[in-house]
Design an enzyme around this catalytic site. Structure first.
Site, mmCIF file in Angstrom:
data_model
loop_
_atom_site.group_PDB
_atom_site.id
_atom_site.type_symbol
_atom_site.label_atom_id
_atom_site.label_comp_id
_atom_site.label_asym_id
_atom_site.label_seq_id
_atom_site.Cartn_x
_atom_site.Cartn_y
_atom_site.Cartn_z
ATOM 1 N N TRP A 1 1.050 14.103 3.241
ATOM 2 C CA TRP A 1 0.105 13.516 4.452
ATOM 3 C C TRP A 1 1.404 13.406 5.027
ATOM 4 O O TRP A 1 1.420 12.647 6.462
ATOM 5 C CB TRP A 1 -0.472 11.790 4.004
ATOM 6 C CG TRP A 1 -2.050 12.525 3.398
ATOM 7 C CD1 TRP A 1 -3.362 12.467 3.598
ATOM 8 C CD2 TRP A 1 -2.093 12.286 2.054
ATOM 9 N NE1 TRP A 1 -3.641 13.134 2.667
ATOM 10 C CE2 TRP A 1 -3.216 13.108 2.076
ATOM 11 C CE3 TRP A 1 -1.230 11.708 1.464
ATOM 12 C CZ2 TRP A 1 -4.177 12.758 0.291
ATOM 13 C CZ3 TRP A 1 -2.066 12.056 -0.519
ATOM 14 C CH2 TRP A 1 -3.622 12.228 -0.717
ATOM 15 N N GLN B 1 -9.562 9.756 -4.818
ATOM 16 C CA GLN B 1 -9.651 10.048 -3.700
ATOM 17 C C GLN B 1 -10.670 11.187 -3.335
ATOM 18 O O GLN B 1 -10.735 10.957 -1.898
ATOM 19 C CB GLN B 1 -8.417 10.848 -3.502
ATOM 20 C CG GLN B 1 -8.002 12.390 -2.355
ATOM 21 C CD GLN B 1 -6.986 11.061 -1.260
ATOM 22 O OE1 GLN B 1 -5.829 10.832 -1.266
ATOM 23 N NE2 GLN B 1 -8.474 10.766 -0.050
ATOM 24 N N HIS C 1 -10.036 1.856 0.660
ATOM 25 C CA HIS C 1 -9.154 2.821 1.807
ATOM 26 C C HIS C 1 -10.758 2.863 2.467
ATOM 27 O O HIS C 1 -11.613 3.549 2.134
ATOM 28 C CB HIS C 1 -9.364 4.305 1.930
ATOM 29 C CG HIS C 1 -7.896 4.673 1.266
ATOM 30 N ND1 HIS C 1 -7.577 3.556 -0.669
ATOM 31 C CD2 HIS C 1 -6.268 5.360 1.191
ATOM 32 C CE1 HIS C 1 -5.971 3.850 -0.102
ATOM 33 N NE2 HIS C 1 -5.747 4.955 0.562
ATOM 34 N N HIS D 1 1.115 -1.091 0.216
ATOM 35 C CA HIS D 1 -0.487 0.120 -0.103
ATOM 36 C C HIS D 1 0.806 1.201 -0.472
ATOM 37 O O HIS D 1 1.467 1.937 1.432
ATOM 38 C CB HIS D 1 -0.685 0.129 1.265
ATOM 39 C CG HIS D 1 -1.923 1.419 1.330
ATOM 40 N ND1 HIS D 1 -3.674 0.848 1.637
ATOM 41 C CD2 HIS D 1 -2.246 2.792 1.262
ATOM 42 C CE1 HIS D 1 -4.732 2.388 1.324
ATOM 43 N NE2 HIS D 1 -3.398 2.760 0.761
ATOM 44 N N ASP E 1 1.964 3.068 2.603
ATOM 45 C CA ASP E 1 1.579 4.416 2.452
ATOM 46 C C ASP E 1 1.819 5.269 1.633
ATOM 47 O O ASP E 1 1.273 5.795 0.985
ATOM 48 C CB ASP E 1 0.709 5.087 3.690
ATOM 49 C CG ASP E 1 -0.708 5.619 3.347
ATOM 50 O OD1 ASP E 1 -1.479 5.533 2.163
ATOM 51 O OD2 ASP E 1 -1.843 6.149 4.451
ATOM 52 N N HIS F 1 1.422 5.688 -2.278
ATOM 53 C CA HIS F 1 0.404 6.281 -2.956
ATOM 54 C C HIS F 1 1.683 6.762 -3.516
ATOM 55 O O HIS F 1 2.117 7.789 -2.999
ATOM 56 C CB HIS F 1 -0.290 7.131 -2.854
ATOM 57 C CG HIS F 1 -1.614 7.228 -1.424
ATOM 58 N ND1 HIS F 1 -2.738 7.194 -2.334
ATOM 59 C CD2 HIS F 1 -1.853 5.941 -0.656
ATOM 60 C CE1 HIS F 1 -3.545 6.798 -1.382
ATOM 61 N NE2 HIS F 1 -2.745 6.269 -0.005
ATOM 62 N N GLU G 1 -10.696 4.986 7.570
ATOM 63 C CA GLU G 1 -9.753 5.404 7.770
ATOM 64 C C GLU G 1 -10.094 7.144 8.732
ATOM 65 O O GLU G 1 -9.682 8.064 8.292
ATOM 66 C CB GLU G 1 -8.463 5.831 6.731
ATOM 67 C CG GLU G 1 -7.173 6.939 6.947
ATOM 68 C CD GLU G 1 -6.608 6.628 6.107
ATOM 69 O OE1 GLU G 1 -7.481 7.231 5.042
ATOM 70 O OE2 GLU G 1 -4.842 7.135 6.409
HETATM 71 N N1 17E Z 1 -5.660 9.370 1.121
HETATM 72 C C1 17E Z 1 -5.933 9.062 2.179
HETATM 73 O O1 17E Z 1 -6.865 8.874 1.963
HETATM 74 N N2 17E Z 1 -5.482 8.247 3.278
HETATM 75 C C2 17E Z 1 -4.066 8.326 2.926
HETATM 76 N N3 17E Z 1 -3.821 7.637 4.566
HETATM 77 C C3 17E Z 1 -3.183 8.878 1.839
HETATM 78 C C4 17E Z 1 -4.135 9.493 0.936
HETATM 79 C C5 17E Z 1 -2.136 8.754 1.846
HETATM 80 FE FE FE2 Z 2 -3.740 5.095 1.604
#
Ligand code: 17E
Ligand code: FE2
Length: 427
Positions: free
Chosen positions: A323, A160, A218, A65, A317, A67, A221
Site C-alpha cells: 500500500w 482484510q 478499518h 496503527h 499504517d 500492519h 476507508e
Molecule cells: N489494508 C487496508 O484495508 N487498508 C490499509 N490502509 C492497509 C491495509 C495498509
Molecule cells: Fe490500516
C-alpha cells in the site's frame, strides 16, 4: 557493596507541558525499571548517570496503527501501479500465500527494532486473519511475548478480505481471538454489500463482548461519501456503552460527507465517545485516486474531531508494503504529514499533533499505568534533541536516548555537517 537509591539518573532534562510552554529542568531517578523520583538536583549518585544538558524528555511514541504482517514486502510479488487500496489488497493477497513464520517474524522484528530506535515503545498492529493458516497471527502473537521486556505489542485480528465475503473468514476471526489477539478488527466498507457491512459490525461487537477484547475497525476507508459505517459503529458503541474501548480507523469518507450530515454525525460521535485513528501519510497517497481535479486529501475530519473533544491519534499504517512503498516508521513523519494535510499549523495545533502520536494514542491503546512520565510508572521515555514538541516535529530527528522499562535500549549520535568549503569561500 552499597545499595544505590537509583540504578540510573537522568540529569537536567527538560519537561514541558503540552498546553502551555511552561518548562522545568529536572533530574529523573530510576530504580528497578521504575521512575522513583522527578526533582531538581537529586543529590544521590547512581552507577549510571547521563547529563541531558536540558534536552527534551518526552513520553515515548505510540504507534497506534500499523500492519506488521506486511511491512518490508514492497515490490513482492509486484509493485502497486495504481496506488489504490484495492490493488494493494490484491497484491497482498498473492504475497500472503507465501508467508512462513520465519518470514513474518524476521520482518516484524526488524521493524520493531527500527521503531524502538525511533522512540516507539508501544505498537498496535493489525494482522490479516483472512489467511486460512493464520501464519502471520501465530508469528506476531509469539513475537508479542518475545519483545515484551522492551516493546509492548497489541495485536488486532483484522479480516482484510471481509468477514462475510468468504465462507471461512467468520470462523477464522473467532479463532484468532481464541488464540489471544488483543482486539477485534473489521472492514465493513469492503464487505460485499452494505447489509454485510452492517452485519459485520454487529458481529465484531458480539465477539468483543464474548472475549472481552478491544475493537479497532478499518472503517470507511474510501472516498465514497455514501460509505456510512461510522454511524453504525457509533450506534453500537452508544448502545453498549463501551465507546472508550472502540476505535474507528481511517474513516476517510468522513472527509467527503456533506457538512449537514457531518454535523449531525459529530453529535452522535460525541455521545459514543469512540477513538479515532487517522493515517495521513498513507491515506494522502491511497485516496483521491478516482478524482481528477480538485483532488481530495483522503483524511478524516481530524481537526474538527479534536475540536469537538474526541480522542484522535495518528498511525503510520504501512512501511514499505503493497500500500505504501516508502517510510521508515518515524512517528514524527506521521505527525508532520498530519500537520500539513489536516491544516493543523497553529502553535497549539502542532502540539496537538505531537499528542496524537504520544498521549492520545496511549489512551486509545488503554496503556493506562504503563504510560507517562510520573513517579511510580515504568521508566519508559525518550530524549529528543529538540527545543520543544513543535521543534521535534519540524526536525524529525531520531531520539538521542530511548529508555524502556528502565534500560537504555537505543541511543543515536546526531549527524553533523562540515561546512569547511563554504566557510573558506565566505571568509
Ligand atoms: N489494508 C487496508 O484495508 N487498508 C490499509 N490502509 C492497509 C491495509 C495498509
Ligand atoms: Fe490500516
Amino acid at each position: 557493596m552499597t545499595e544505590h537509591t537509583y540504578d540510573l539518573i537522568l540529569r537536567r532534562g527538560k519537561l514541558l507541558s503540552f498546553d502551555t510552554d511552561k518548562r522545568k529542568i529536572l533530574d529523573i531517578g530510576i530504580k528497578n525499571g521504575q521512575i522513583t523520583a522527578i526533582k531538581p538536583n537529586l543529590n544521590q549518585s547512581a552507577p549510571q548517570e547521563i547529563d541531558l544538558e536540558e534536552k527534551l524528555i518526552s513520553p515515548p511514541f505510540v504507534e497506534s496503527h500499523i500492519h506488521l504482517d506486511s511491512v518490508l514486502t514492497a515490490g513482492e510479488p509486484r509493485w502497486n501501479q495504481s496506488g489504490t487500496l484495492f490493488e494493494g489488497i490484491q497484491i497482498w493477497g498473492d504475497r500472503k500465500k507465501t508467508l512462513s513464520l520465519e518470514d513474518v517474524t524476521n520482518r516484524a522484528l526488524n521493524m520493531l527494532k527500527e521503531q524502538a530506535a525511533q522512540g516507539i515503545l508501544f505498537v498496535r498492529t493489525h494482522v490479516d486473519v483472512s489467511e486460512p493458516q493464520l501464519i502471520a497471527l501465530k508469528a506476531l502473537l509469539e513475537l508479542r511475548d518475545r519483545v515484551k521486556n522492551w516493546m509492548t505489542l497489541q495485536v488486532v485480528a483484522f479480516p482484510q478480505d471481509g468477514i462475510y465475503s468468504h465462507s471461512q473468514n467468520k470462523t477464522l476471526l473467532e479463532t484468532a481471538l481464541e488464540m489471544g489477539a488483543d482486539a477485534v478488527g473489521g472492514i465493513p466498507h469492503y464487505e460485499l454489500t452494505r447489509e454485510d457491512g452492517v452485519r459485520s459490525i454487529k458481529r465484531i461487537f458480539e465477539l468483543a463482548e464474548k472475549y472481552n477484547r478491544l475493537i479497532d475497525i478499518h472503517c470507511d476507508e474510501i472516498d465514497d461519501e455514501q460509505s456510512r459505517f461510522l454511524e453504525v459503529v457509533a450506534a453500537a458503541a452508544i448502545h453498549t456503552q463501551i465507546g472508550s474501548r472502540v476505535t474507528a480507523s481511517h474513516t476517510t469518507a468522513f472527509g467527503s460527507y456533506n457538512n449537514a450530515y457531518a454535523f449531525k454525525l459529530m453529535g452522535f460521535l460525541q455521545r459514543a465517545q469512540i477513538n479515532f485513528i487517522a493515517n495521513p501519510l498513507i491515506n494522502i497517497t491511497l485516496q483521491g485516486r478516482a478524482d481528477s481535479y480538485p483532488k481530495r486529501r483522503g483524511v478524516t475530519r481530524v481537526k474538527e474531531l479534536w475540536q469537538n473533544g474526541l480522542n484522535v491519534s495518528f498511525g503510520h499504517d504501512c512501511v514499505q508494503d503493497p500500500w505504501y512503498s516508502l517510510g521508515t516508521g518515524n512517528m514524527l513523519d506521521v505527525a508532520h504529514m498530519g500537520v500539513h494535510i489536516c491544516h493543523m499549523t497553529g502553535r497549539e495545533e502542532v502540539n496537538t499533533c505531537y499528542q496524537m502520536v504520544t498521549t492520545n494514542a496511549a489512551k486509545t491503546l488503554h496503556l493506562e499505568e504503563k504510560y507517562g512520565i510520573e513517579v511510580g510508572k515504568p521508566a519508559s521515555l525518550i530524549v529528543l534533541d529538540a527545543k520543544d514538541y513543535y521543534d521535534a516535529i519540524r526536525t524529525r530527528n531520531k531520539p538521542r536516548y530511548v529508555i524502556s522499562q528502565g534500560k537504555i535500549i537505543a541511543s543515536t549520535t546526531p549527524e553533523s555537517t562540515n561546512f569547511s568549503l563554504i566557510t573558506a569561500v565566505f571568509r
